[in-house]
Motif scaffolding. Sequence first.
Motif, PDB file in Angstrom:
ATOM      1  N   ALA A  16     -20.989  -9.148  27.974  1.00 18.34           N
ATOM      2  CA  ALA A  16     -20.622 -10.010  26.841  1.00 18.34           C
ATOM      3  C   ALA A  16     -21.290  -9.545  25.550  1.00 18.34           C
ATOM      4  N   LEU A  17     -22.577  -9.207  25.630  1.00 14.93           N
ATOM      5  CA  LEU A  17     -23.289  -8.761  24.437  1.00 14.93           C
ATOM      6  C   LEU A  17     -22.759  -7.423  23.933  1.00 14.93           C
ATOM      7  N   ARG A  18     -22.409  -6.528  24.847  1.00  9.31           N
ATOM      8  CA  ARG A  18     -21.819  -5.248  24.436  1.00  9.31           C
ATOM      9  C   ARG A  18     -20.423  -5.460  23.856  1.00  9.31           C
ATOM     10  N   MET A  19     -19.669  -6.421  24.400  1.00 13.24           N
ATOM     11  CA  MET A  19     -18.359  -6.731  23.833  1.00 13.24           C
ATOM     12  C   MET A  19     -18.504  -7.209  22.393  1.00 13.24           C
ATOM     13  N   ALA A  20     -19.499  -8.052  22.156  1.00 18.10           N
ATOM     14  CA  ALA A  20     -19.718  -8.544  20.787  1.00 18.10           C
ATOM     15  C   ALA A  20     -20.009  -7.390  19.845  1.00 18.10           C
ATOM     16  N   GLN A  21     -20.818  -6.444  20.284  1.00 12.49           N
ATOM     17  CA  GLN A  21     -21.131  -5.286  19.452  1.00 12.49           C
ATOM     18  C   GLN A  21     -19.890  -4.445  19.181  1.00 12.49           C
ATOM     19  N   ARG A  22     -19.112  -4.196  20.215  1.00 16.40           N
ATOM     20  CA  ARG A  22     -17.910  -3.370  20.060  1.00 16.40           C
ATOM     21  C   ARG A  22     -16.869  -4.051  19.180  1.00 16.40           C
ATOM     22  N   LEU A  23     -16.690  -5.352  19.357  1.00 20.47           N
ATOM     23  CA  LEU A  23     -15.712  -6.071  18.546  1.00 20.47           C
ATOM     24  C   LEU A  23     -16.156  -6.132  17.092  1.00 20.47           C
ATOM     25  N   ALA A  24     -17.458  -6.262  16.863  1.00 21.36           N
ATOM     26  CA  ALA A  24     -17.965  -6.263  15.488  1.00 21.36           C
ATOM     27  C   ALA A  24     -17.703  -4.919  14.822  1.00 21.36           C
ATOM     28  N   SER A  41     -15.266  -3.026  15.314  1.00 22.67           N
ATOM     29  CA  SER A  41     -13.841  -2.908  14.985  1.00 22.67           C
ATOM     30  C   SER A  41     -13.384  -3.996  14.020  1.00 22.67           C
ATOM     31  N   GLY A  42     -14.337  -4.809  13.539  1.00 23.64           N
ATOM     32  CA  GLY A  42     -13.994  -5.865  12.595  1.00 23.64           C
ATOM     33  C   GLY A  42     -13.406  -7.107  13.226  1.00 23.64           C
ATOM     34  N   SER A  43     -13.541  -7.248  14.561  1.00 20.27           N
ATOM     35  CA  SER A  43     -12.926  -8.374  15.271  1.00 20.27           C
ATOM     36  C   SER A  43     -13.942  -9.375  15.800  1.00 20.27           C
ATOM     37  N   TYR A  44     -15.174  -9.364  15.246  1.00 17.02           N
ATOM     38  CA  TYR A  44     -16.210 -10.234  15.806  1.00 17.02           C
ATOM     39  C   TYR A  44     -15.868 -11.710  15.673  1.00 17.02           C
ATOM     40  N   GLY A  45     -15.004 -12.068  14.731  1.00 16.26           N
ATOM     41  CA  GLY A  45     -14.625 -13.465  14.564  1.00 16.26           C
ATOM     42  C   GLY A  45     -13.855 -14.037  15.734  1.00 16.26           C
ATOM     43  N   ARG A  46     -13.426 -13.184  16.648  1.00 21.57           N
ATOM     44  CA  ARG A  46     -12.668 -13.663  17.806  1.00 21.57           C
ATOM     45  C   ARG A  46     -13.572 -14.241  18.893  1.00 21.57           C
ATOM     46  N   ILE A  47     -14.882 -14.030  18.784  1.00 22.57           N
ATOM     47  CA  ILE A  47     -15.809 -14.648  19.733  1.00 22.57           C
ATOM     48  C   ILE A  47     -16.325 -15.934  19.105  1.00 22.57           C
ATOM     49  N   ALA A  48     -15.951 -17.071  19.704  1.00 24.40           N
ATOM     50  CA  ALA A  48     -16.297 -18.378  19.146  1.00 24.40           C
ATOM     51  C   ALA A  48     -17.648 -18.880  19.634  1.00 24.40           C
TER      52      ALA A  48
END
Length: 257
Positions: free
Chosen positions: A108-116, A118-125
């Motif tokens: 989960a923490l690595r997903m947050a880093q990867r999504l951030a 790519s500019g998609s960190y707002g998708r994790i609520a």
Amino acid sequence: MHKSQPEILDVGGVPIAVRRRKGRGPGLMWLGGYRSDMSGTKAAALDGWAADKGRAMVRHDYSGHGESGGSFREGTISLWLEQSLAVFRQFGGERQILIGSSMGAWIALRMAQRLAQSGSYGRIAGMLLLAPAPDFTTDLVEPALSEAQRQELKLNGYFEEPSDYSEGPNIYTRALMEDGRSNRVMTGPIDTHCPVHIIQGMNDPDVPHAHALKLVSCLPADDVTLSLVPDGDHRLSRPQDLALMLRAVDELVLRAC
């Protein structure tokens, strides 16, 4: 046992089994632990909660786990991360609350880093991390290796040890250990860009509660809640543990709406 067949998502030629419940967002995304699958007690309790609340939920098995294909021995954090990101992008809807158990918290923490990135960190609520074990290969497994286990890793590329949670042994490969080093997250501040709730048992024989405290210290920018369960073990699957987990999910969902 599930009566229905899971949906299959091809990720790099490996069939990843996915089960999802349609409903309102923000939805829940379950990320299981090392050698766990999506039919476990906590995942089933979350699915029941989602059904009662009309919330969306998605869960999957990593390669070599549960209903998915692929070889467990070929698994690494990087591989399971890519599979989880693929499921998130395919089935995650607009916003998700990531619920990671043990190794799943690392994913989960690595997903947050990867999504951030790519500019998609707002998708994790939000995030709910249960007995979180980020960096467990370097911080928990490697320091405890015996000389014999180190030699097995060097000569055979893996070693085995008895598991308290299944009939078969735990298998730690050299690839998993080496890949773990390149996926470490507790080397400095971690920005999740969302509220984080951590639940940690103080009688956990696998992940000491000091590990959860270290993780909290790496989350200076986010709103973090730490719930310590004095008599809680690593499973956190007793009725009172499940009730605490569902209260935390309810709170995260309310904050995200």
